[in-house]
Design a protein around this motif. Sequence first.
Motif, PDB file in Angstrom:
ATOM      1  N   LEU A 159       8.590   1.604   6.037  1.00  9.58           N
ATOM      2  CA  LEU A 159       7.586   2.407   6.737  1.00  9.58           C
ATOM      3  C   LEU A 159       6.687   3.128   5.747  1.00  9.58           C
ATOM      4  O   LEU A 159       5.451   3.138   5.897  1.00  9.58           O
ATOM      5  CB  LEU A 159       8.276   3.418   7.652  1.00  9.58           C
ATOM      6  N   ARG A 160       7.289   3.755   4.745  1.00 16.39           N
ATOM      7  CA  ARG A 160       6.487   4.484   3.764  1.00 16.39           C
ATOM      8  C   ARG A 160       5.523   3.541   3.049  1.00 16.39           C
ATOM      9  O   ARG A 160       4.375   3.904   2.771  1.00 16.39           O
ATOM     10  CB  ARG A 160       7.399   5.188   2.759  1.00 16.39           C
ATOM     11  N   LYS A 161       5.983   2.330   2.749  1.00 14.41           N
ATOM     12  CA  LYS A 161       5.083   1.366   2.115  1.00 14.41           C
ATOM     13  C   LYS A 161       3.949   0.976   3.061  1.00 14.41           C
ATOM     14  O   LYS A 161       2.793   0.829   2.639  1.00 14.41           O
ATOM     15  CB  LYS A 161       5.867   0.127   1.679  1.00 14.41           C
ATOM     16  N   ALA A 162       4.279   0.798   4.336  1.00 14.00           N
ATOM     17  CA  ALA A 162       3.249   0.457   5.315  1.00 14.00           C
ATOM     18  C   ALA A 162       2.212   1.559   5.431  1.00 14.00           C
ATOM     19  O   ALA A 162       1.024   1.302   5.656  1.00 14.00           O
ATOM     20  CB  ALA A 162       3.885   0.185   6.678  1.00 14.00           C
ATOM     21  N   ALA A 182      -2.034  -6.070   4.670  1.00 15.64           N
ATOM     22  CA  ALA A 182      -1.938  -6.131   3.200  1.00 15.64           C
ATOM     23  C   ALA A 182      -0.521  -5.856   2.717  1.00 15.64           C
ATOM     24  O   ALA A 182      -0.324  -5.268   1.642  1.00 15.64           O
ATOM     25  CB  ALA A 182      -2.924  -5.161   2.553  1.00 15.64           C
ATOM     26  N   MET A 183       0.484  -6.279   3.493  1.00 15.64           N
ATOM     27  CA  MET A 183       1.876  -6.109   3.075  1.00 15.64           C
ATOM     28  C   MET A 183       2.449  -7.368   2.458  1.00 15.64           C
ATOM     29  O   MET A 183       3.559  -7.345   1.944  1.00 15.64           O
ATOM     30  CB  MET A 183       2.736  -5.689   4.268  1.00 15.64           C
ATOM     31  N   PHE A 224      -5.406   0.724   0.073  1.00 14.75           N
ATOM     32  CA  PHE A 224      -6.149   0.110   1.178  1.00 14.75           C
ATOM     33  C   PHE A 224      -5.459   0.384   2.514  1.00 14.75           C
ATOM     34  O   PHE A 224      -6.113   0.745   3.497  1.00 14.75           O
ATOM     35  CB  PHE A 224      -6.259  -1.395   0.926  1.00 14.75           C
ATOM     36  N   ARG A 225      -4.144   0.213   2.561  1.00 13.97           N
ATOM     37  CA  ARG A 225      -3.414   0.477   3.821  1.00 13.97           C
ATOM     38  C   ARG A 225      -3.575   1.927   4.243  1.00 13.97           C
ATOM     39  O   ARG A 225      -3.746   2.236   5.425  1.00 13.97           O
ATOM     40  CB  ARG A 225      -1.930   0.148   3.645  1.00 13.97           C
ATOM     41  N   ALA A 226      -3.475   2.835   3.256  1.00 15.44           N
ATOM     42  CA  ALA A 226      -3.544   4.252   3.576  1.00 15.44           C
ATOM     43  C   ALA A 226      -4.902   4.643   4.141  1.00 15.44           C
ATOM     44  O   ALA A 226      -4.992   5.471   5.051  1.00 15.44           O
ATOM     45  CB  ALA A 226      -3.229   5.081   2.328  1.00 15.44           C
ATOM     46  N   SER A 227      -5.973   4.048   3.629  1.00 15.20           N
ATOM     47  CA  SER A 227      -7.321   4.488   4.022  1.00 15.20           C
ATOM     48  C   SER A 227      -7.910   3.685   5.173  1.00 15.20           C
ATOM     49  O   SER A 227      -8.738   4.189   5.926  1.00 15.20           O
ATOM     50  CB  SER A 227      -8.261   4.400   2.818  1.00 15.20           C
ATOM     51  N   GLU A 228      -7.476   2.437   5.349  1.00  9.76           N
ATOM     52  CA  GLU A 228      -8.166   1.530   6.271  1.00  9.76           C
ATOM     53  C   GLU A 228      -7.373   1.192   7.528  1.00  9.76           C
ATOM     54  O   GLU A 228      -7.962   0.887   8.565  1.00  9.76           O
ATOM     55  CB  GLU A 228      -8.492   0.226   5.526  1.00  9.76           C
ATOM     56  N   ILE A 229      -6.037   1.257   7.455  1.00  9.22           N
ATOM     57  CA  ILE A 229      -5.212   0.685   8.525  1.00  9.22           C
ATOM     58  C   ILE A 229      -4.265   1.723   9.097  1.00  9.22           C
ATOM     59  O   ILE A 229      -3.671   2.517   8.362  1.00  9.22           O
ATOM     60  CB  ILE A 229      -4.396  -0.518   7.992  1.00  9.22           C
ATOM     61  N   GLY A 230      -4.117   1.673  10.442  1.00 11.03           N
ATOM     62  CA  GLY A 230      -3.099   2.463  11.119  1.00 11.03           C
ATOM     63  C   GLY A 230      -2.144   1.518  11.837  1.00 11.03           C
ATOM     64  O   GLY A 230      -2.579   0.641  12.599  1.00 11.03           O
ATOM     65  N   PHE A 231      -0.839   1.655  11.571  1.00 10.44           N
ATOM     66  CA  PHE A 231       0.163   0.757  12.150  1.00 10.44           C
ATOM     67  C   PHE A 231       0.842   1.411  13.355  1.00 10.44           C
ATOM     68  O   PHE A 231       1.217   2.589  13.303  1.00 10.44           O
ATOM     69  CB  PHE A 231       1.240   0.403  11.119  1.00 10.44           C
TER      70      PHE A 231
END
Length: 671
Positions: free
Chosen positions: A574-577, A53-54, A80-87
Amino acid sequence: MSYISAQNLVFSYPGADQPVLRELSFSIEEGSFVAIQGPSGSGKSTLLYLLGAMNRVQSGDLFVAGKNLNQLTRTEAAFFRASEIGFVFQQFHLLPKLTLLENVELGGLYPLEIAKDRSVLKARAEELLGKFGLSEKKDELPSKVSGGQQQRVAIARSLMQKPRLILADEPTGNLDSVNSQLVLQELKRLHSEGHTVVLITHDGEVAKQADRILHIRDGRLESEEILQYTKNKAAPLHKDSDTKTQDMVWSKDLLRYLAQNAWTQLSANKVRALLTMLGVTIGVGAVLSMMTLGGFAKEKILAGYAEMGVNTFEFNGYPNWDMKAKDVKGAVFDFFKWETDLLPLKNIFPEIQRISPVLTGRNVSVVFAGKTIDNDVRILGVNEDTFSIAKRKIIVGNPVNAYHVKNRSPVCVIGYDVAERLFSNVQPLGQILFLSEDSQEMSCKVVGVAARTSSRNEWRKPNLEVYLPFTYFQAKSKNWWSAQIREVLIEIKDGASMENMGKGLRAFFQKKYGNSGRFRADSDAVLIEQMNRFLNIFSGFLAAIALVSLCVGGVGIANMMLVSLNERVREIGLRKALGATDQSLRSLILMESLLICFLAGLVGVVLGVIAYQLILFAATKFVSKLEFEWIFNPWAFLISFGSIVAVGILSGLIPALRAEKMAPMQALRTE
């Protein structure tokens, strides 16, 4: 429904000749371990950023966890990135100024809008580092550990918020074979715990560690290879992904984090920060000292004039002798009447502090014990306020008081020269003076002697004046003209406008008497008003010069922040990701500029106080009548601190807006 569903995805970068992704379609079930393999330039990394979602596709539909990513706002995508995805990135993207523990904590901070207990975050980060065998190195900087350890820290960071989806972009690309196997084992373990893992790689051996391989070439799905495809039956880690946005919840923990981060950034470039802060320090110090000194100078100058009676003015009224009888309408002005015209003025005009009628006798002589003064002597009929209004000091005895006025007492206060000429060898108090006005005689008992003074008017001889209660003067004077109240002495309160007061009195009496009277205020009122305006302009001019220097300092801070931002493009990406919203980044950047301005401003305030006190002390050595005093101008302090906040916000605003506009995908790829 598939956990990830892509239908006819098309994506191209601005200015590119060909799209990167072309009609790409696939689906991934929840709990799968899928590798996306392809050569460089095939579009696999671009696909990963879209799944995270970037960015948005130009056409087609992309669903992750039931959410259409193309319909999410920027803030919703961050949540959504914060709760659902780990990069997990190939370059690790660990912040070099933070310890390993702090880097892992970073994965749980965002979005900052959601209040989090830092102690809970720290415990979670320590737990993850222990899980990856890095507890003993939690306080080390990333540069002090191996590449494999750095990648394990990056994996630990991706797990801080227990995401369902792990997106790994070439996680072994910068590792040797031993560390590569360790990282792949960790990804397999995460898969076994219930995470959906999507692995991007160009290495076929790495891709074979997954259950399923999607082969991509030139932005299209070339083939699909199923190795095991054993769907993980572990329970989902979340019931639903969270895209509900909220305003930032300000807390002590949040402010502490923002301040600590700002301090870390400043500490990394001490010399640059100090040189930049110098401009704000000078500007704030100049604002404070200039405003304080300008206000002090204005106060002293006006106070000096006030001692000469410049906060007083004379108001005159005469009948309009040119007016014809047929023009008379309503009340006719026949000089001022104390009871009906003058006494009510203090209630009508609250700016009036004191008021006194002034009656003047002409062709006067003063006689005592055979001694006579008959040149330049004046008899003045006054009330008890005259001496306060005129700032006349009584060196012997007392002034005329209200009792004398009320009872028409035959008493008088004489000027210094009158006392010197008539009473050189005799105590003047209690002596009887004989006064003659146009051959009309009256007498008075001396109750006071006025101190020697000077006058702005050359024709007036204040030291040869004799002051009587105006009621006594009116009762005894046979000269009709002298007994009329034509002149009024008025003192106004501090801060009131003399010019407006004069205009107000004229308007009042003109409304009351029409054209039957002619009224005017002494021209000194206009002079003092103009002096006050000049001093205000002068003080404002000094403050404006100081504010210019403060603005220059603010431009320096903005420039430093922009330079710093250029050095931290990957960090912003990175912070945005990790889920940083525009508001989060704005708060981060603004806190840095505010901290710089606060520290610089604090020093500037101290230096400003020292500077203006030293200037005042030095001035007392050259100006004999000026005494040193400690001064505090609250408005100068308020404006100084307000300037600090304003400069901090304005100087950080442009860098903050620039950080918001950075695309996380391009920012992470910046060399």
